[in-house]
Design an enzyme around this catalytic site. Sequence first.
Site, mmCIF file in Angstrom:
data_model
loop_
_atom_site.group_PDB
_atom_site.id
_atom_site.type_symbol
_atom_site.label_atom_id
_atom_site.label_comp_id
_atom_site.label_asym_id
_atom_site.label_seq_id
_atom_site.Cartn_x
_atom_site.Cartn_y
_atom_site.Cartn_z
ATOM 1 N N CYS A 2 -13.344 -5.774 -2.089
ATOM 2 C CA CYS A 2 -14.697 -5.883 -2.641
ATOM 3 C C CYS A 2 -15.670 -4.950 -1.936
ATOM 4 O O CYS A 2 -15.565 -4.738 -0.721
ATOM 5 C CB CYS A 2 -15.224 -7.295 -2.482
ATOM 6 S SG CYS A 2 -14.225 -8.528 -3.296
ATOM 7 N N ARG A 27 -11.846 2.037 -2.512
ATOM 8 C CA ARG A 27 -11.408 0.860 -1.759
ATOM 9 C C ARG A 27 -10.476 -0.035 -2.571
ATOM 10 O O ARG A 27 -9.788 -0.879 -2.010
ATOM 11 C CB ARG A 27 -12.626 0.046 -1.327
ATOM 12 C CG ARG A 27 -13.528 0.781 -0.371
ATOM 13 C CD ARG A 27 -14.838 0.059 -0.230
ATOM 14 N NE ARG A 27 -14.661 -1.262 0.331
ATOM 15 C CZ ARG A 27 -14.776 -1.558 1.615
ATOM 16 N NH1 ARG A 27 -15.081 -0.628 2.467
ATOM 17 N NH2 ARG A 27 -14.598 -2.783 2.056
ATOM 18 N N TRP A 72 -12.544 -7.480 -5.958
ATOM 19 C CA TRP A 72 -11.077 -7.556 -5.838
ATOM 20 C C TRP A 72 -10.780 -9.043 -5.809
ATOM 21 O O TRP A 72 -11.092 -9.723 -4.827
ATOM 22 C CB TRP A 72 -10.641 -6.872 -4.545
ATOM 23 C CG TRP A 72 -9.165 -6.689 -4.376
ATOM 24 C CD1 TRP A 72 -8.394 -5.680 -4.878
ATOM 25 C CD2 TRP A 72 -8.281 -7.508 -3.614
ATOM 26 N NE1 TRP A 72 -7.091 -5.836 -4.481
ATOM 27 C CE2 TRP A 72 -6.989 -6.949 -3.706
ATOM 28 C CE3 TRP A 72 -8.442 -8.676 -2.861
ATOM 29 C CZ2 TRP A 72 -5.872 -7.505 -3.084
ATOM 30 C CZ3 TRP A 72 -7.338 -9.232 -2.241
ATOM 31 C CH2 TRP A 72 -6.069 -8.640 -2.355
ATOM 32 N N ASN A 98 -19.012 -10.564 -0.601
ATOM 33 C CA ASN A 98 -17.649 -10.217 -0.168
ATOM 34 C C ASN A 98 -17.193 -11.286 0.806
ATOM 35 O O ASN A 98 -17.998 -11.799 1.583
ATOM 36 C CB ASN A 98 -17.636 -8.888 0.598
ATOM 37 C CG ASN A 98 -17.846 -7.706 -0.310
ATOM 38 O OD1 ASN A 98 -17.884 -7.847 -1.521
ATOM 39 N ND2 ASN A 98 -18.002 -6.528 0.290
ATOM 40 N N GLY A 99 -15.897 -11.576 0.812
ATOM 41 C CA GLY A 99 -15.371 -12.575 1.744
ATOM 42 C C GLY A 99 -14.913 -13.808 0.990
ATOM 43 O O GLY A 99 -14.801 -13.802 -0.241
ATOM 44 N N GLU A 480 7.473 4.030 7.307
ATOM 45 C CA GLU A 480 6.244 4.601 6.742
ATOM 46 C C GLU A 480 6.544 5.303 5.418
ATOM 47 O O GLU A 480 5.793 5.168 4.445
ATOM 48 C CB GLU A 480 5.602 5.552 7.764
ATOM 49 C CG GLU A 480 4.349 6.255 7.300
ATOM 50 C CD GLU A 480 3.222 5.318 6.873
ATOM 51 O OE1 GLU A 480 3.287 4.112 7.141
ATOM 52 O OE2 GLU A 480 2.285 5.807 6.220
ATOM 53 N N LYS A 484 5.012 4.156 1.760
ATOM 54 C CA LYS A 484 4.250 5.090 0.927
ATOM 55 C C LYS A 484 4.824 5.149 -0.484
ATOM 56 O O LYS A 484 4.089 5.056 -1.467
ATOM 57 C CB LYS A 484 4.313 6.474 1.584
ATOM 58 C CG LYS A 484 3.101 7.289 1.530
ATOM 59 C CD LYS A 484 1.998 6.981 2.512
ATOM 60 C CE LYS A 484 1.783 5.568 2.904
ATOM 61 N NZ LYS A 484 0.873 5.326 3.972
ATOM 62 N N GLU A 487 4.123 1.866 -2.358
ATOM 63 C CA GLU A 487 2.756 1.549 -2.781
ATOM 64 C C GLU A 487 2.230 2.480 -3.868
ATOM 65 O O GLU A 487 1.448 2.035 -4.703
ATOM 66 C CB GLU A 487 1.788 1.413 -1.601
ATOM 67 C CG GLU A 487 1.465 2.637 -0.824
ATOM 68 C CD GLU A 487 0.490 2.362 0.330
ATOM 69 O OE1 GLU A 487 -0.368 1.483 0.230
ATOM 70 O OE2 GLU A 487 0.595 3.085 1.340
ATOM 71 N N HIS A 503 24.976 -3.569 8.431
ATOM 72 C CA HIS A 503 24.952 -5.022 8.594
ATOM 73 C C HIS A 503 24.331 -5.725 7.388
ATOM 74 O O HIS A 503 23.994 -6.905 7.477
ATOM 75 C CB HIS A 503 24.194 -5.397 9.869
ATOM 76 C CG HIS A 503 24.838 -4.869 11.107
ATOM 77 N ND1 HIS A 503 26.010 -5.383 11.619
ATOM 78 C CD2 HIS A 503 24.511 -3.829 11.922
ATOM 79 C CE1 HIS A 503 26.363 -4.709 12.706
ATOM 80 N NE2 HIS A 503 25.467 -3.750 12.910
ATOM 81 N N LYS A 601 -8.191 -0.320 -0.155
ATOM 82 C CA LYS A 601 -8.181 0.594 0.985
ATOM 83 C C LYS A 601 -8.404 -0.154 2.286
ATOM 84 O O LYS A 601 -7.791 0.139 3.299
ATOM 85 C CB LYS A 601 -9.263 1.664 0.801
ATOM 86 C CG LYS A 601 -9.315 2.703 1.917
ATOM 87 C CD LYS A 601 -8.069 3.537 1.953
ATOM 88 C CE LYS A 601 -8.019 4.498 3.113
ATOM 89 N NZ LYS A 601 -6.643 4.958 3.374
HETATM 90 O O1 M6R Z 1 -7.511 0.225 7.790
HETATM 91 P P1 M6R Z 1 -6.214 -0.165 8.422
HETATM 92 O O2 M6R Z 1 -5.510 0.953 9.076
HETATM 93 O O3 M6R Z 1 -6.372 -1.342 9.367
HETATM 94 O O4 M6R Z 1 -5.324 -0.676 7.219
HETATM 95 C C1 M6R Z 1 -4.080 -1.281 7.429
HETATM 96 C C2 M6R Z 1 -3.284 -1.355 6.149
HETATM 97 O O5 M6R Z 1 -3.928 -2.153 5.206
HETATM 98 C C3 M6R Z 1 -3.048 0.039 5.554
HETATM 99 O O6 M6R Z 1 -2.405 0.878 6.453
HETATM 100 C C4 M6R Z 1 -2.199 -0.042 4.267
HETATM 101 O O7 M6R Z 1 -0.911 -0.487 4.564
HETATM 102 C C5 M6R Z 1 -2.205 1.322 3.578
HETATM 103 N N1 M6R Z 1 -2.414 1.155 2.175
HETATM 104 C C6 M6R Z 1 -0.951 2.084 3.788
HETATM 105 O O8 M6R Z 1 -0.923 3.287 3.110
#
Ligand code: M6R
Length: 606
Positions: A2, A27, A72, A98-99, A480, A484, A487, A503, A601
């Site tokens: 949000c 975001r 969101w 927000n929250g 990582e 990527k 997502e 395993h 984000k």
């Molecule tokens: O802002 P932050 O680095 O704390 O965010 C952590 C995760 O939410 C963030 O890395 C998320 O996994 C990304 N979308 C990865 O690309």
Amino acid sequence: MCGIFGFIGKRAAAPLLVEGLRRLEYRGYDSSGIVVKNGDLQVYKKVGKVSELSSILPNHIEGYSGIAHTRWATHGEVNDVNAHPHLNDKADIAIVHNGIIDNARDIRKRLEKKGYLLKSETDSETLAHMITIGMDSGQTPIEAVRQTLKRLTGTWGLCVLFKDYEQIICARNGSPLLIGKGDGESFVSSDPHALSHHTQNIFFLEDGDLAIIDRDGVEITRLEGGVSDTSMTVVEDEWEEADISGYPHFMLKEIHEQPEALRRCITGRLDKANGGAKLGGLKLEPVRLRTAPHVRLIGCGTALNACKIGQLAIESLARIPAVAHVASEFRYNDPVINPNAIHFAVSQSGETADTISAVKEIHLKGGEVHGIVNVVGSTIARLCGQGVYIHSGPEQAVASTKAFTNMVASLLLFSIRIGRTRSFSRERGRSLIDNFQNIPSQMEEYLSNPGPIEEAVELVKHAKSVLFLGRGLSAPVASEGALKLMEVAYIPCLAYPAGEMKHGPIALLEKDSPVIVIAPNDKHREKTVSSMHECKARGAKIILIHEDGDPISEEADVAISIPKCDPLLTPLLSVVPTQLIAYQTALELGCDVDRPRNLAKSVTVE
Ligand code: M6R
């Protein structure tokens, strides 16, 4: 997640609100809305992108103040009614929030008993009615907001607009909110990106702050009464607005920005003379570094993968136990905190709720935390009060790329710093630093000739799942890469330390299953190659990320070579092809690369 934007001044509010929402788009959100004070409070809200909200707005909306929101969903489905702003029954109070209000269910019941008709399923709408009750009983707007908030449990970044008052009331508790002061106008936003081109005079509200803003001023008090200590900060560093500069997507732009971002991160921090690293913001004297019993690193998602690399590098260079923790688990596992230990909270946004909770848990138990953060002045940076800014510049794509490499670089710098204090020699330090200095140009070299990414994408794009393998420092790189691809292209991915593959995950392999193997020329190479053979024997197709000139490339179906470097630094280079594969696959599959579905984000709820 949000987002909030608000304006009060002498200019037309509506275009500024819509523009503010556009800057919050990165975001992640599912609906948006604005309310403008134009005699009455005029509300417009719509599911979908800000462009869809824009399409229902009249050409011209009078009015010099208003608040806006990108939602969101947490409480209630995604629809126009649940989108913010929410009005009270008389339509003279509007809120954006927000929250999460934890006791919203009880409050709703009480409001319904009193005859209030709640139109949405949200927890937020209750606030508009509670403020109304306070004002109907004779309280001033600020008092009504204060008394409302005192009855809540949960988190809020809240803005309230009144039909009959020339002010916006803002409050923060666990959800970021910043006030910007311009000339004869004031702004409020949950995100610095939306304020940067309006003003650099910022009040970062603290939890428990309550502010009245109008054209001419900002007055900040505490929820429990009394004046707040929050003062204005003039923000300059990293404050520019990111534009897409001719790239089709922010993700691609940010992948290509990595060499420059990395230069910013390491400039002035490499201590060639002593074979060490300078990290002034850490405030850790050599005696602290020498006597610390262990190091703990905490983060989520990409930041967690960076922490895992940090863990291995710190143990290896400094011979001190180090461990990476999933932030969302940390405080709930009631961790034992040693006040002499070194703790890092790693976060791009500095606003991730899970990481913030972990920092608070450590503080509560007498420990100190150092932030490794990108966004200057963010909650984690301020909570920690010490640490390292990673200097990636604004990262707009939801999928983190340049923040990852700079988090890793910052943790490697720390491992050199603590390593020199405790264990390794000046000569080893100097050699590492020489190598470190070359990495940005090696990244450029790779990006100018990234190898057969398209061929890799062909193998991956229609796969049921993709397996990523690596050992040592390359195991978190595999994680990582998998994160990527998952997502942005919505392909199920598994990442495993290569030796662990036999395993369990090996059961998934069938003819043509794509396996991405990260095998730089380090001490793990031979073993990783054995795992690769095991995959090939089951008919898997191998996409291999290897160092230039390594003959193992001949054994791969697709071989992507990266420049040679010190084994400790390989994650900075080996991750880049995985980012490009994810980007290109998402593009081929027609996915929304910069704003993948369901993701945000900065994840500001637990
Ligand atoms: O802002 P932050 O680095 O704390 O965010 C952590 C995760 O939410 C963030 O890395 C998320 O996994 C990304 N979308 C990865 O690309």
